[in-house]
Design a protein around this motif. Structure first.
Motif, short mmCIF file in Angstrom:
data_model
loop_
_atom_site.label_atom_id
_atom_site.label_comp_id
_atom_site.label_asym_id
_atom_site.label_seq_id
_atom_site.Cartn_x
_atom_site.Cartn_y
_atom_site.Cartn_z
N TYR A 1 0.84 -1.20 0.00
CA TYR A 1 0.00 0.00 0.00
C TYR A 1 0.87 1.25 0.00
O TYR A 1 0.70 2.17 -0.80
N LEU B 1 3.08 1.77 -3.31
CA LEU B 1 2.34 2.30 -4.46
C LEU B 1 2.31 3.82 -4.37
O LEU B 1 2.36 4.53 -5.36
N LYS C 1 3.97 1.62 -11.46
CA LYS C 1 5.17 2.21 -10.86
C LYS C 1 5.96 3.05 -11.85
O LYS C 1 6.85 3.80 -11.46
N MET D 1 -2.85 7.45 -6.94
CA MET D 1 -2.88 6.49 -5.84
C MET D 1 -3.62 7.04 -4.63
O MET D 1 -4.30 6.32 -3.93
N ARG E 1 -6.10 8.90 -4.78
CA ARG E 1 -7.50 8.79 -5.12
C ARG E 1 -7.97 7.34 -5.07
O ARG E 1 -8.95 7.00 -4.44
N GLU E 2 -7.26 6.48 -5.78
CA GLU E 2 -7.76 5.13 -6.00
C GLU E 2 -7.40 4.16 -4.87
O GLU E 2 -8.15 3.24 -4.60
N VAL E 3 -6.25 4.35 -4.27
CA VAL E 3 -5.86 3.44 -3.20
C VAL E 3 -6.33 3.97 -1.86
O VAL E 3 -6.93 3.27 -1.06
N GLU F 1 -8.40 6.42 -1.40
CA GLU F 1 -9.77 6.93 -1.48
C GLU F 1 -9.93 8.31 -0.86
O GLU F 1 -10.93 8.60 -0.20
N LEU G 1 -5.33 13.55 -12.50
CA LEU G 1 -6.01 12.26 -12.46
C LEU G 1 -6.40 11.78 -13.85
O LEU G 1 -6.32 10.59 -14.16
N ARG H 1 -4.99 8.33 -15.60
CA ARG H 1 -5.79 7.23 -16.17
C ARG H 1 -5.41 6.99 -17.62
O ARG H 1 -5.29 5.84 -18.06
N SER I 1 -13.15 10.50 -16.56
CA SER I 1 -12.18 10.52 -15.47
C SER I 1 -12.76 11.28 -14.28
O SER I 1 -12.71 10.81 -13.14
N GLU J 1 -14.21 11.00 -9.58
CA GLU J 1 -13.91 11.84 -8.42
C GLU J 1 -15.15 12.49 -7.85
O GLU J 1 -15.25 12.73 -6.67
N PHE K 1 -12.97 2.95 -23.03
CA PHE K 1 -12.16 3.73 -22.09
C PHE K 1 -12.78 3.70 -20.69
O PHE K 1 -12.11 3.50 -19.69
N THR L 1 -11.08 2.09 -17.32
CA THR L 1 -10.76 2.80 -16.07
C THR L 1 -11.33 2.02 -14.87
O THR L 1 -10.74 2.02 -13.80
N MET M 1 -8.97 -0.85 -14.22
CA MET M 1 -7.74 -0.40 -13.57
C MET M 1 -7.96 -0.19 -12.08
O MET M 1 -7.11 -0.51 -11.26
N ARG M 2 -9.12 0.35 -11.74
CA ARG M 2 -9.44 0.55 -10.32
C ARG M 2 -9.50 -0.80 -9.60
O ARG M 2 -8.91 -0.99 -8.54
N LEU N 1 -6.02 -2.34 -9.08
CA LEU N 1 -5.27 -1.80 -7.94
C LEU N 1 -5.68 -2.49 -6.65
O LEU N 1 -4.84 -2.87 -5.84
N GLN N 2 -6.99 -2.65 -6.46
CA GLN N 2 -7.47 -3.34 -5.26
C GLN N 2 -6.92 -4.76 -5.22
O GLN N 2 -6.43 -5.23 -4.21
N TYR O 1 -4.31 -5.92 -6.66
CA TYR O 1 -2.87 -5.88 -6.44
C TYR O 1 -2.54 -5.80 -4.94
O TYR O 1 -1.67 -6.49 -4.44
N LEU O 2 -3.29 -4.96 -4.24
CA LEU O 2 -3.04 -4.80 -2.80
C LEU O 2 -3.38 -6.06 -2.02
O LEU O 2 -2.75 -6.37 -1.02
#
Lengths: 189, 79
Positions: free
Chosen positions: A21, A24, A132, A143, A145-147, A149, A170, A174, B30, B34, B58, B62, B65-66, B69-70, B72-73
């Motif tokens: 975490y 990233l 990365k 990150m 934003r998305e990780v 939040e 952002l 993307r 995008s 947000e 697209f 996106t 990709m979100r 990431l989750q 991946y963690l």
């Protein structure tokens, strides 16, 4: 004194997750390691205060999030010019992907069933490399934003940029992450 | 002298007034991650997505990709 609500080894077992975490977000392996270390220390010291209302992992992630934001804020203050200039302007990167009339130069392709894609270990490795490899400030906004939040306000404050600039970062994030994945993974098939 | 006005069906009128390019749409897609879009923006976005495969892709990308990431963690330690 009452016994801590959560034991040290219960805290310790989340280290890998926390490290992933943090890295990233922070890039610099040393800084990520430090943030995690601080988090674990704070957690062990504050174990008695753990209410049990959330999971241990959520609780730890919350602490880490603060450590990371502190770090980012400190860094943005110290080097406020780590910005557009060093990463190419928004228009460079975005314009490269669109024709002059605003159409996609290379329209995004259909990536298929998300579950199948995400189960593929090779894909995840490329994803990691692409994530990365993003320009630093862009990646940081993305990150957060998305990780983490964070909402846009938090990101803007930490990075010391305006709201519009934040959205620009952002958007760029993307587009560039997508482009990298499209080329390195989806383009091959 | 006033310009004579031709009465077009409403959607067509709107389409003439404002046409979003794929580039504009990528900005909206995008930003929607947000912040909720305004009613007008949502309308134009939907209209564009309805006719444009690239932008639809697209948007899906996106979201993948979100999720990536989750994922991946949450990956196990064995990688």
């Amino acid at each position: 004194m009452s016994a801590p609500a959560v034991g040290a080894n219960q805290i310790e077992q989340h280290r890998t997750y926390l490290l992933r975490y943090a890295s990233l977000q922070l890039r610099d392996a040393g800084a990520a390691e430090d943030a995690v270390q601080d988090t674990l220390m704070a957690a062990i010291e504050g174990a008695a205060r753990f209410s049990g209302k959330s999971s241990v992992k959520t609780w730890l992630t919350g602490i880490l999030k603060h450590k990371i934001i502190d770090h980012v804020r400190r860094q943005s203050r110290e080097q406020p010019l780590l910005s557009e200039d060093s990463e190419g302007s928004e228009s460079d990167i975005v314009d490269a992907l669109f024709l002059e009339d605003g159409h996609w130069r290379q329209p995004p392709s259909n990536w298929g069933d998300p579950d199948k894609v995400l189960e593929n270990k090779a894909f995840m490795a490329i994803f990691e490399a692409c994530a990365k490899g993003m320009p630093e400030k862009t990646a940081r906004a993305f990150m957060m934003r998305e990780v983490m939040e964070c909402d846009t306000d938090e990101i803007c404050k930490a990075l010391n940029v305006t709201t519009t600039n934040c959205w620009v970062l952002l958007h760029r994030a993307r587009l560039s992450l997508r482009e990298c994945l499209e080329m390195k993974w989806f383009g091959k098939k | 002298m006033p310009i004579p006005r031709i009465k077009l069906p409403r959607p067509m009128r709107l389409a003439i007034v404002k046409k979003l390019t794929c580039k504009d749409v990528s900005v909206l897609i995008s930003r929607e991650h947000e912040h909720p879009l305004g009613a007008g923006e949502r309308f134009w976005l939907r209209l564009h997505l309805y006719i444009c495969t690239g932008c639809r892709n697209f948007k899906n990308n996106t979201q993948i990709m979100r999720a990536a990431l989750q994922r991946y963690l949450e990956q196990d330690k064995d990688r």
